[in-house]
Design a protein around this motif. Sequence first.
Motif, PDB file in Angstrom:
ATOM      1  N   SER A 181      53.756 -44.782 -31.174  1.00 27.97           N
ATOM      2  CA  SER A 181      55.130 -45.184 -30.778  1.00 27.97           C
ATOM      3  C   SER A 181      55.063 -45.863 -29.330  1.00 27.97           C
ATOM      4  CB  SER A 181      55.964 -44.049 -30.553  1.00 27.97           C
ATOM      5  OG  SER A 181      55.521 -42.919 -29.484  1.00 27.97           O
ATOM      6  N   LYS A 213      61.248 -43.227 -35.300  1.00 26.89           N
ATOM      7  CA  LYS A 213      60.920 -41.873 -36.055  1.00 26.89           C
ATOM      8  C   LYS A 213      59.698 -41.324 -35.849  1.00 26.89           C
ATOM      9  CE  LYS A 213      62.713 -39.730 -40.176  1.00 26.89           C
ATOM     10  NZ  LYS A 213      63.507 -39.607 -41.351  1.00 26.89           N
ATOM     11  N   ILE A 214      59.588 -40.202 -35.375  1.00 22.62           N
ATOM     12  CA  ILE A 214      58.399 -39.610 -35.143  1.00 22.62           C
ATOM     13  C   ILE A 214      58.218 -38.439 -35.934  1.00 22.62           C
ATOM     14  CG2 ILE A 214      57.974 -40.730 -32.793  1.00 22.62           C
ATOM     15  CD1 ILE A 214      58.731 -37.886 -31.919  1.00 22.62           C
ATOM     16  N   GLN A 228      62.970 -36.116 -36.103  1.00 24.30           N
ATOM     17  CA  GLN A 228      63.010 -36.497 -34.501  1.00 24.30           C
ATOM     18  C   GLN A 228      62.752 -37.908 -34.280  1.00 24.30           C
ATOM     19  OE1 GLN A 228      59.608 -34.022 -32.883  1.00 24.30           O
ATOM     20  NE2 GLN A 228      61.148 -32.469 -32.184  1.00 24.30           N
ATOM     21  N   TRP A 229      63.378 -38.341 -33.535  1.00 26.02           N
ATOM     22  CA  TRP A 229      63.458 -39.887 -33.266  1.00 26.02           C
ATOM     23  C   TRP A 229      62.939 -39.883 -31.635  1.00 26.02           C
ATOM     24  CZ3 TRP A 229      64.893 -44.286 -36.284  1.00 26.02           C
ATOM     25  CH2 TRP A 229      65.144 -43.956 -37.605  1.00 26.02           C
ATOM     26  N   GLU A 230      62.012 -40.855 -31.419  1.00 26.60           N
ATOM     27  CA  GLU A 230      61.920 -41.090 -29.992  1.00 26.60           C
ATOM     28  C   GLU A 230      62.603 -42.436 -29.488  1.00 26.60           C
ATOM     29  OE1 GLU A 230      57.439 -41.715 -28.227  1.00 26.60           O
ATOM     30  OE2 GLU A 230      58.635 -43.726 -28.301  1.00 26.60           O
ATOM     31  N   THR A 251      62.196 -42.361 -21.549  1.00 22.53           N
ATOM     32  CA  THR A 251      61.642 -42.046 -22.799  1.00 22.53           C
ATOM     33  C   THR A 251      62.068 -40.498 -23.049  1.00 22.53           C
ATOM     34  OG1 THR A 251      59.722 -43.613 -22.847  1.00 22.53           O
ATOM     35  CG2 THR A 251      59.829 -41.589 -24.391  1.00 22.53           C
ATOM     36  N   THR A 253      63.439 -37.719 -26.526  1.00 20.38           N
ATOM     37  CA  THR A 253      63.298 -37.302 -28.015  1.00 20.38           C
ATOM     38  C   THR A 253      64.662 -36.900 -28.590  1.00 20.38           C
ATOM     39  OG1 THR A 253      61.033 -36.848 -27.812  1.00 20.38           O
ATOM     40  CG2 THR A 253      62.252 -35.945 -29.750  1.00 20.38           C
ATOM     41  N   THR A 255      66.632 -34.976 -31.487  1.00 14.39           N
ATOM     42  CA  THR A 255      66.101 -33.725 -32.523  1.00 14.39           C
ATOM     43  C   THR A 255      67.590 -33.643 -33.234  1.00 14.39           C
ATOM     44  OG1 THR A 255      64.410 -32.748 -31.279  1.00 14.39           O
ATOM     45  CG2 THR A 255      65.323 -31.518 -33.176  1.00 14.39           C
TER      46      THR A 255
END
Length: 422
Positions: A181, A213-214, A228-230, A251, A253, A255
């Motif tokens: 990412s 999306k991580i 979870q999205w970064e 940066t 995250t 949730t």
Amino acid sequence: MSLYGVLRTGVSGMNAQSNKLGTVAENIQNASTTGYKRSSTEFSSLILSSGKGAYNSGAVTTTVRYSIGDQGPISYTTSGSDLAISGNGFFVVSDGAGTPYLTRAGNFVVDGPSGNLYNAAGFKLMGYNLSKGDPSVALNSLDGLEPVNISSMAMQARPSRTGSITGNLPFDATAVAAGTSPGAGGAAYTKKSSLVTYDNVGNKVKLDIYMTKIADADPLATPPTSGQWEVSVFDSSATPTLPGTPITSATGTLTFDAMGQLTGTDTLSFDIPNGQAGFSLSMKGMTQLAGEYDVEGAADGNAPTAVKGAEFGPDGTIFAVYEDGTRIKAYKIPIADVPSPDNLTPRAGNIYEASIDSGGIQVGFAGQGGRGTIAVGALEQSNVDIGTELTAMIEAQTGYTANSKVFQTGSELLDVLMNLKR
């Protein structure tokens, strides 16, 4: 009774009626003068002591009173800089020498060469400058006031301090491989949007916001796992933009719970290059539902923009209106008052000075401490009633004629007396 006393009494009466006629004439000629307050002549008898067998006629004295505290009718105009006070109080104006006065005449216009606001009598409107924050008002003094100057509202740029992104992130998106990412130094991301902000001097700073999306959500797992999205923010003008280095601390995250609602942290705080430290990007309300990628964003601040005019608020605040529609508080007009307005000393130009009889000036703002409110786009008319003045004029004329007859009779009697010796 002395015949000379009759003559003097007749003259006194004529002088008194003459004074009354003078105030009537002044009232009639100013019946259409904005903010004019009518004057009236009050009579007071002056009685001389007399013996039992004789009577010494006295005289009459006059006192001119002003109905300064009486409200005149308010009429609305098409000018946004016309102001009227509904209730107690006065605008503070000053002459060319800077001497402050009080007035109810609010027909102000902007003077082209100077940028000051002048009324029809040539007096400058005074107010508190708000460029350094809320004014420090001296309650019993006009200190701190300065001419309201539209030209001083210079071009301004406002740096961005807050922004927001809200909308939906697609539930069905595929998570990128770990470590690829943008926040981890990679170039794999799911969606990208941009947001325009402004630095301290009004330059545009375009922020590229990468949504990656991580981690997939699995509501059937035991226990259910969260999606979870970064979120990584880059300066679009930096080289290279991606994969490069995100803006420091930009940066985070996001949730989402099993219902696709955001939990935990929903705000990023970072410094905009050459801009404000601690820019706050809110993502409150983001969702992760089975829909399309659909987000909206906004940020405050603006590029340099010039003043195109001014607007007046009912509380006396004057806003500088910029070409982009932004309104910034520039001045605040006080409302001054005295304990006895009718005892103010009138001066030419519909202005008044405080006197010992009127009491000292107290300063406040519209609607506070019994002061009136400010009507914008309106003027207070004269409180002269023509019908009342014409009636008073007839009374004065009749009284003057009667007193002249007294004088004439006394003069004739003196002639009779003088002819007794012939």
